[in-house]
Design a protein around this motif. Structure first.
Motif, PDB file in Angstrom:
ATOM      1  N   VAL A 137       0.841  -1.200   0.000  1.00 26.47           N
ATOM      2  CA  VAL A 137       0.000   0.000   0.000  1.00 26.47           C
ATOM      3  C   VAL A 137       0.876   1.248   0.000  1.00 26.47           C
ATOM      4  O   VAL A 137       0.616   2.205  -0.737  1.00 26.47           O
ATOM      5  CB  VAL A 137      -0.965  -0.015   1.204  1.00 26.47           C
ATOM      6  N   ILE A 138       1.919   1.251   0.806  1.00 31.43           N
ATOM      7  CA  ILE A 138       2.827   2.400   0.839  1.00 31.43           C
ATOM      8  C   ILE A 138       3.499   2.580  -0.511  1.00 31.43           C
ATOM      9  O   ILE A 138       3.637   3.699  -1.011  1.00 31.43           O
ATOM     10  CB  ILE A 138       3.861   2.225   1.975  1.00 31.43           C
ATOM     11  N   PHE A 139       3.902   1.476  -1.142  1.00 34.43           N
ATOM     12  CA  PHE A 139       4.545   1.549  -2.453  1.00 34.43           C
ATOM     13  C   PHE A 139       3.598   2.131  -3.494  1.00 34.43           C
ATOM     14  O   PHE A 139       3.986   2.987  -4.302  1.00 34.43           O
ATOM     15  CB  PHE A 139       5.012   0.147  -2.876  1.00 34.43           C
ATOM     16  N   ILE A 140       2.349   1.706  -3.477  1.00 34.98           N
ATOM     17  CA  ILE A 140       1.360   2.209  -4.434  1.00 34.98           C
ATOM     18  C   ILE A 140       1.119   3.703  -4.209  1.00 34.98           C
ATOM     19  O   ILE A 140       1.025   4.488  -5.160  1.00 34.98           O
ATOM     20  CB  ILE A 140       0.053   1.397  -4.336  1.00 34.98           C
ATOM     21  N   ARG A 194       3.539  14.817 -13.469  1.00 37.05           N
ATOM     22  CA  ARG A 194       2.609  15.467 -14.394  1.00 37.05           C
ATOM     23  C   ARG A 194       2.424  16.942 -14.034  1.00 37.05           C
ATOM     24  O   ARG A 194       2.163  17.752 -14.913  1.00 37.05           O
ATOM     25  CB  ARG A 194       1.255  14.764 -14.378  1.00 37.05           C
ATOM     26  N   GLY A 195       2.548  17.275 -12.785  1.00 35.04           N
ATOM     27  CA  GLY A 195       2.416  18.659 -12.363  1.00 35.04           C
ATOM     28  C   GLY A 195       3.655  19.489 -12.620  1.00 35.04           C
ATOM     29  O   GLY A 195       3.643  20.688 -12.431  1.00 35.04           O
ATOM     30  N   GLY A 196       4.734  18.862 -13.047  1.00 32.10           N
ATOM     31  CA  GLY A 196       5.964  19.578 -13.352  1.00 32.10           C
ATOM     32  C   GLY A 196       6.837  19.810 -12.140  1.00 32.10           C
ATOM     33  O   GLY A 196       7.712  20.669 -12.168  1.00 32.10           O
ATOM     34  N   LEU A 197       6.632  19.066 -11.086  1.00 26.63           N
ATOM     35  CA  LEU A 197       7.429  19.259  -9.874  1.00 26.63           C
ATOM     36  C   LEU A 197       8.882  18.866 -10.103  1.00 26.63           C
ATOM     37  O   LEU A 197       9.793  19.455  -9.535  1.00 26.63           O
ATOM     38  CB  LEU A 197       6.833  18.445  -8.725  1.00 26.63           C
ATOM     39  N   PHE A 198       9.121  17.887 -10.961  1.00 25.87           N
ATOM     40  CA  PHE A 198      10.477  17.415 -11.218  1.00 25.87           C
ATOM     41  C   PHE A 198      11.097  18.120 -12.418  1.00 25.87           C
ATOM     42  O   PHE A 198      12.047  17.622 -13.008  1.00 25.87           O
ATOM     43  CB  PHE A 198      10.478  15.904 -11.470  1.00 25.87           C
ATOM     44  N   GLY A 199      10.536  19.265 -12.796  1.00 21.99           N
ATOM     45  CA  GLY A 199      11.070  19.967 -13.954  1.00 21.99           C
ATOM     46  C   GLY A 199      10.778  19.217 -15.234  1.00 21.99           C
ATOM     47  O   GLY A 199      11.643  19.082 -16.088  1.00 21.99           O
ATOM     48  N   VAL A 234       4.041   5.630  -5.635  1.00 20.87           N
ATOM     49  CA  VAL A 234       4.023   5.659  -7.094  1.00 20.87           C
ATOM     50  C   VAL A 234       2.972   6.650  -7.599  1.00 20.87           C
ATOM     51  O   VAL A 234       3.231   7.442  -8.512  1.00 20.87           O
ATOM     52  CB  VAL A 234       3.773   4.247  -7.662  1.00 20.87           C
ATOM     53  N   VAL A 235       1.786   6.642  -7.004  1.00 21.70           N
ATOM     54  CA  VAL A 235       0.720   7.562  -7.431  1.00 21.70           C
ATOM     55  C   VAL A 235       1.152   9.005  -7.186  1.00 21.70           C
ATOM     56  O   VAL A 235       0.967   9.874  -8.045  1.00 21.70           O
ATOM     57  CB  VAL A 235      -0.605   7.233  -6.704  1.00 21.70           C
ATOM     58  N   LEU A 236       1.728   9.282  -6.030  1.00 24.34           N
ATOM     59  CA  LEU A 236       2.185  10.641  -5.747  1.00 24.34           C
ATOM     60  C   LEU A 236       3.308  11.064  -6.686  1.00 24.34           C
ATOM     61  O   LEU A 236       3.368  12.227  -7.111  1.00 24.34           O
ATOM     62  CB  LEU A 236       2.642  10.753  -4.292  1.00 24.34           C
ATOM     63  N   ALA A 237       4.192  10.137  -7.035  1.00 23.52           N
ATOM     64  CA  ALA A 237       5.274  10.468  -7.962  1.00 23.52           C
ATOM     65  C   ALA A 237       4.734  10.778  -9.349  1.00 23.52           C
ATOM     66  O   ALA A 237       5.196  11.715 -10.016  1.00 23.52           O
ATOM     67  CB  ALA A 237       6.273   9.306  -8.024  1.00 23.52           C
ATOM     68  N   VAL A 238       3.734  10.031  -9.803  1.00 24.32           N
ATOM     69  CA  VAL A 238       3.135  10.298 -11.114  1.00 24.32           C
ATOM     70  C   VAL A 238       2.442  11.653 -11.112  1.00 24.32           C
ATOM     71  O   VAL A 238       2.578  12.440 -12.061  1.00 24.32           O
ATOM     72  CB  VAL A 238       2.163   9.162 -11.507  1.00 24.32           C
TER      73      VAL A 238
END
Length: 64
Positions: free
Chosen positions: A18-21, A32-37, A24-28
């Motif tokens: 659950v933590i892994f999922i 998409r929001g451009g947080l990672f440039g 992953v969802v937060l990273a996606v």
């Protein structure tokens, strides 16, 4: 590990999954929001239909 009969090991596996999922969802969402440039993708949506010259059908030469 002491097994107390309540399925403690499977609970730990589920918690890790659950933590892994969630990560992953937060990273996606952050990507998409451009947080990672993230790269800026420009999509050209101006689609033009080519004007094909259609040959006119030959006039019928029927005699009355």
């Amino acid at each position: 590990m002491a097994d107390n009969g309540n399925g403690g090991s499977s609970t730990g596996v589920v918690a890790v999954l659950v933590i892994f999922i969630i990560v992953v969802v937060l990273a996606v969402l952050a990507w998409r929001g451009g947080l990672f440039g993230g790269r800026t993708t420009k999509v050209n949506v101006n689609v033009a239909v080519p004007q094909a010259s259609q040959p006119k059908p030959a006039a019928s030469q029927s005699s009355p």
